[in-house]
Design a protein around this motif. Sequence first.
Motif, PDB file in Angstrom:
ATOM      1  N   ARG A 237      40.886  28.805  10.135  1.00  0.00           N
ATOM      2  CA  ARG A 237      40.474  30.116  10.639  1.00  0.00           C
ATOM      3  C   ARG A 237      39.378  30.027  11.692  1.00  0.00           C
ATOM      4  NH1 ARG A 237      35.848  32.079   9.278  1.00  0.00           N
ATOM      5  NH2 ARG A 237      34.575  31.098   7.682  1.00  0.00           N
ATOM      6  N   LEU A 238      38.729  28.837  11.837  1.00  0.00           N
ATOM      7  CA  LEU A 238      37.626  28.730  12.788  1.00  0.00           C
ATOM      8  C   LEU A 238      37.527  27.303  13.321  1.00  0.00           C
ATOM      9  CD1 LEU A 238      35.570  30.943  13.656  1.00  0.00           C
ATOM     10  CD2 LEU A 238      33.875  29.744  12.260  1.00  0.00           C
ATOM     11  N   LEU A 239      37.514  27.183  14.635  1.00  0.00           N
ATOM     12  CA  LEU A 239      37.296  25.916  15.324  1.00  0.00           C
ATOM     13  C   LEU A 239      36.015  26.057  16.134  1.00  0.00           C
ATOM     14  CD1 LEU A 239      40.943  25.392  16.674  1.00  0.00           C
ATOM     15  CD2 LEU A 239      40.000  24.685  14.458  1.00  0.00           C
ATOM     16  N   VAL A 240      35.023  25.239  15.842  1.00  0.00           N
ATOM     17  CA  VAL A 240      33.702  25.381  16.449  1.00  0.00           C
ATOM     18  C   VAL A 240      33.418  24.207  17.364  1.00  0.00           C
ATOM     19  CG1 VAL A 240      31.226  25.617  16.014  1.00  0.00           C
ATOM     20  CG2 VAL A 240      32.870  26.622  14.413  1.00  0.00           C
ATOM     21  N   SER A 241      32.947  24.501  18.572  1.00  0.00           N
ATOM     22  CA  SER A 241      32.579  23.459  19.528  1.00  0.00           C
ATOM     23  C   SER A 241      31.127  23.638  19.929  1.00  0.00           C
ATOM     24  CB  SER A 241      33.468  23.505  20.774  1.00  0.00           C
ATOM     25  OG  SER A 241      33.143  22.456  21.666  1.00  0.00           O
ATOM     26  N   GLY A 242      30.401  22.514  20.016  1.00  0.00           N
ATOM     27  CA  GLY A 242      29.007  22.578  20.420  1.00  0.00           C
ATOM     28  C   GLY A 242      28.495  21.229  20.866  1.00  0.00           C
ATOM     29  N   SER A 243      27.183  21.174  21.087  1.00  0.00           N
ATOM     30  CA  SER A 243      26.439  19.973  21.487  1.00  0.00           C
ATOM     31  C   SER A 243      26.603  19.615  22.957  1.00  0.00           C
ATOM     32  CB  SER A 243      26.821  18.760  20.620  1.00  0.00           C
ATOM     33  OG  SER A 243      26.522  19.009  19.260  1.00  0.00           O
ATOM     34  N   ALA A 244      27.575  20.183  23.646  1.00  0.00           N
ATOM     35  CA  ALA A 244      27.787  19.962  25.072  1.00  0.00           C
ATOM     36  C   ALA A 244      28.708  21.070  25.580  1.00  0.00           C
ATOM     37  CB  ALA A 244      28.409  18.585  25.327  1.00  0.00           C
ATOM     38  N   PRO A 245      28.686  21.339  26.889  1.00  0.00           N
ATOM     39  CA  PRO A 245      29.557  22.392  27.431  1.00  0.00           C
ATOM     40  C   PRO A 245      31.028  22.054  27.240  1.00  0.00           C
ATOM     41  CG  PRO A 245      27.829  21.814  28.998  1.00  0.00           C
ATOM     42  CD  PRO A 245      27.779  20.776  27.924  1.00  0.00           C
ATOM     43  N   LEU A 246      31.814  23.060  26.905  1.00  0.00           N
ATOM     44  CA  LEU A 246      33.260  22.902  26.739  1.00  0.00           C
ATOM     45  C   LEU A 246      33.945  23.380  28.013  1.00  0.00           C
ATOM     46  CD1 LEU A 246      35.408  22.213  24.485  1.00  0.00           C
ATOM     47  CD2 LEU A 246      35.599  24.687  24.152  1.00  0.00           C
ATOM     48  N   PRO A 247      34.620  22.476  28.747  1.00  0.00           N
ATOM     49  CA  PRO A 247      35.313  22.911  29.975  1.00  0.00           C
ATOM     50  C   PRO A 247      36.309  24.031  29.695  1.00  0.00           C
ATOM     51  CG  PRO A 247      35.223  20.506  29.852  1.00  0.00           C
ATOM     52  CD  PRO A 247      34.741  21.027  28.517  1.00  0.00           C
ATOM     53  N   ALA A 248      36.416  24.952  30.640  1.00  0.00           N
ATOM     54  CA  ALA A 248      37.299  26.106  30.447  1.00  0.00           C
ATOM     55  C   ALA A 248      38.746  25.689  30.220  1.00  0.00           C
ATOM     56  CB  ALA A 248      37.198  27.033  31.655  1.00  0.00           C
ATOM     57  N   SER A 249      39.199  24.646  30.925  1.00  0.00           N
ATOM     58  CA  SER A 249      40.583  24.225  30.746  1.00  0.00           C
ATOM     59  C   SER A 249      40.813  23.692  29.340  1.00  0.00           C
ATOM     60  CB  SER A 249      40.940  23.143  31.771  1.00  0.00           C
ATOM     61  OG  SER A 249      40.095  22.005  31.634  1.00  0.00           O
ATOM     62  N   TRP A 287      30.984  30.466  27.532  1.00  0.00           N
ATOM     63  CA  TRP A 287      29.881  31.315  27.097  1.00  0.00           C
ATOM     64  C   TRP A 287      29.580  31.042  25.629  1.00  0.00           C
ATOM     65  CZ3 TRP A 287      27.532  35.157  30.282  1.00  0.00           C
ATOM     66  CH2 TRP A 287      28.082  35.252  31.567  1.00  0.00           C
ATOM     67  N   VAL A 288      28.277  30.967  25.298  1.00  0.00           N
ATOM     68  CA  VAL A 288      27.864  30.590  23.944  1.00  0.00           C
ATOM     69  C   VAL A 288      27.448  31.787  23.096  1.00  0.00           C
ATOM     70  CG1 VAL A 288      27.268  28.228  24.534  1.00  0.00           C
ATOM     71  CG2 VAL A 288      25.539  30.035  24.806  1.00  0.00           C
ATOM     72  N   GLY A 289      27.770  32.976  23.546  1.00  0.00           N
ATOM     73  CA  GLY A 289      27.665  34.146  22.686  1.00  0.00           C
ATOM     74  C   GLY A 289      26.299  34.806  22.589  1.00  0.00           C
ATOM     75  N   PHE A 361      25.843  38.412  26.141  1.00  0.00           N
ATOM     76  CA  PHE A 361      26.465  37.090  26.069  1.00  0.00           C
ATOM     77  C   PHE A 361      25.715  36.129  26.991  1.00  0.00           C
ATOM     78  CE2 PHE A 361      30.725  35.771  24.323  1.00  0.00           C
ATOM     79  CZ  PHE A 361      30.685  36.615  23.230  1.00  0.00           C
ATOM     80  N   HIS A 362      25.550  34.882  26.516  1.00  0.00           N
ATOM     81  CA  HIS A 362      24.812  33.864  27.260  1.00  0.00           C
ATOM     82  C   HIS A 362      25.741  32.755  27.736  1.00  0.00           C
ATOM     83  CE1 HIS A 362      21.709  35.870  24.885  1.00  0.00           C
ATOM     84  NE2 HIS A 362      20.762  35.254  25.578  1.00  0.00           N
ATOM     85  N   ARG A 363      25.395  32.199  28.898  1.00  0.00           N
ATOM     86  CA  ARG A 363      26.066  31.013  29.411  1.00  0.00           C
ATOM     87  C   ARG A 363      24.991  30.021  29.841  1.00  0.00           C
ATOM     88  NH1 ARG A 363      28.051  30.180  34.655  1.00  0.00           N
ATOM     89  NH2 ARG A 363      27.846  32.400  35.078  1.00  0.00           N
ATOM     90  N   ILE A 364      25.074  28.782  29.352  1.00  0.00           N
ATOM     91  CA  ILE A 364      24.111  27.750  29.701  1.00  0.00           C
ATOM     92  C   ILE A 364      24.584  27.072  30.983  1.00  0.00           C
ATOM     93  CG2 ILE A 364      22.881  25.693  28.913  1.00  0.00           C
ATOM     94  CD1 ILE A 364      22.391  28.214  27.203  1.00  0.00           C
ATOM     95  N   VAL A 365      23.682  26.946  31.958  1.00  0.00           N
ATOM     96  CA  VAL A 365      24.089  26.405  33.259  1.00  0.00           C
ATOM     97  C   VAL A 365      23.362  25.112  33.615  1.00  0.00           C
ATOM     98  CG1 VAL A 365      24.754  28.666  34.134  1.00  0.00           C
ATOM     99  CG2 VAL A 365      22.425  27.843  34.518  1.00  0.00           C
ATOM    100  N   GLY A 366      22.548  24.549  32.739  1.00  0.00           N
ATOM    101  CA  GLY A 366      21.927  23.262  33.022  1.00  0.00           C
ATOM    102  C   GLY A 366      20.521  23.156  32.471  1.00  0.00           C
ATOM    103  N   ARG A 367      19.873  22.024  32.776  1.00  0.00           N
ATOM    104  CA  ARG A 367      18.503  21.765  32.383  1.00  0.00           C
ATOM    105  C   ARG A 367      17.585  22.067  33.557  1.00  0.00           C
ATOM    106  NH1 ARG A 367      16.659  21.501  27.513  1.00  0.00           N
ATOM    107  NH2 ARG A 367      15.082  19.936  28.043  1.00  0.00           N
ATOM    108  N   GLU A 368      16.457  22.718  33.264  1.00  0.00           N
ATOM    109  CA  GLU A 368      15.534  23.092  34.325  1.00  0.00           C
ATOM    110  C   GLU A 368      14.995  21.863  35.052  1.00  0.00           C
ATOM    111  OE1 GLU A 368      11.474  25.771  34.932  1.00  0.00           O
ATOM    112  OE2 GLU A 368      12.207  25.309  32.923  1.00  0.00           O
ATOM    113  N   SER A 369      14.751  20.783  34.326  1.00  0.00           N
ATOM    114  CA  SER A 369      14.110  19.612  34.928  1.00  0.00           C
ATOM    115  C   SER A 369      15.008  18.887  35.919  1.00  0.00           C
ATOM    116  CB  SER A 369      13.679  18.641  33.824  1.00  0.00           C
ATOM    117  OG  SER A 369      14.796  18.229  33.052  1.00  0.00           O
TER     118      SER A 369
END
Length: 468
Positions: A237-249, A287-289, A361-369
Amino acid sequence: MFLTSLTAADDLDRAVVVGDDALSRAELVDRAGRFAAGIPDDGPVAVHATASIDTVVAITGAILAGVPVVPVPPDAGPAERGHVLRDSGATAWAGERPDGPEVAALPSVRPGSTAVAPREIDPERTAMLLYTSGTTGAPKGAQLSGRAIAAGLDGLFEVWDWTPDDTVAHGLPLFHVHGLILGVLGSLRRGSRVVHTVKPQPARYAAADATMYFGVPTVWNRVVGEPDAARALGKARLLVSGSAPLPASLFEQIAGLTGQAPVERYGMTETMITLSARASGERRAGWVGLPVPGAETRLLPAGDGETGTVPDDGETVGRLEVRGPMLFGGYLDRPEANAECWAGDGWFRTGDLAVRDPGGFHRIVGRESTDLIKSGGYRIGSGEIEAVLLDHPSVAEVAVVGRPDPDLGQRIVAYVVGDGSGAAGSGQELIDHVAGQLSWHKRPREVVFVDALPRNPMGKVQKKLLGS
């Protein structure tokens, strides 16, 4: 003590499965209690965190005893392992003893003959000391209290509709938040079953017959590479992805093969999971919700000297800060690092760049440094450009940076490792690919093909070495 379900009257057969080994809830409580009886003092206890039942028993035993636990990666080299042991002040070592004088100096931890009952534990006390990857120096010990772990897990129970009837399956490391705290401790707290596949192989995931699966993008990429295994996960019922960006494809491939879109979420060692898509809500590629219950976020201007907040328009990049009861209590013995990461009033500077839409909704786009590019008056996160380029079939790896430019301030340059097919041609195809997916000003002005990207010993790309 945040593993309250372990003391419940009802037992669960094969509550914890790691490879071919399994324990019922009662067996786990007994073995963990006997392990706790052998802990010589108030710790911390360092655990050689292999993918094994022994690791689960040792970590559970230390928690039941109220002793801080330090999971040590099994592939840690002597220098890294020695630093973690010295910095944490570990007084005992559990598991196979690697060679090295720093380990030999620690007393052995052996199960006692009689199990000890769980202790009353101050929920504010450090329950777990997790070491960061150390990309800006030696790894730092993030102190997570029992209260913080409980708050973070309880929030996920709600947003993922996680119940005691669930079975969680994953093959992730048992020394990180994702595999250890979410996958194992979350299951123990919720009263659900957990199946650790030892290795995150598609066939093992398919054979787990779980209702919830946890994975990182690399794992999901392997899963979709074996369509029969991927389709078997469609019963979950649930597939969870995290720890790194998931490509849209890859998001679309998972959805196509399993019949359901994956849930993406965001968190750090220091913050647990603070953002996630809902099990019963929208799941949007890239997007990470929304903030999980108890968590708050804010986006501040990414430019130097600017004040206020950025608009929730889904485009404007800001520095992400979070706060909530699931945050860590600071880095162990690092006053300067603590002063730098805390913004006051409970706000933690994540160091990540994000955008937020009008719906929250949030989308992570990189590290500031390393990932903030200022080009033509725009502030651009390189992470979103990299994600789009990775969706191109001819791109195996990519790193996007900003290079000085007399007109733009910085021009966007993409360093690309091709897949060997030569399909990318001169690079114009990749530039057009980005321009067709993102705003025009986010397209690379230059594509440089390289044989490999420079990486540090942890495998992270060292962008500062590109072009040197």
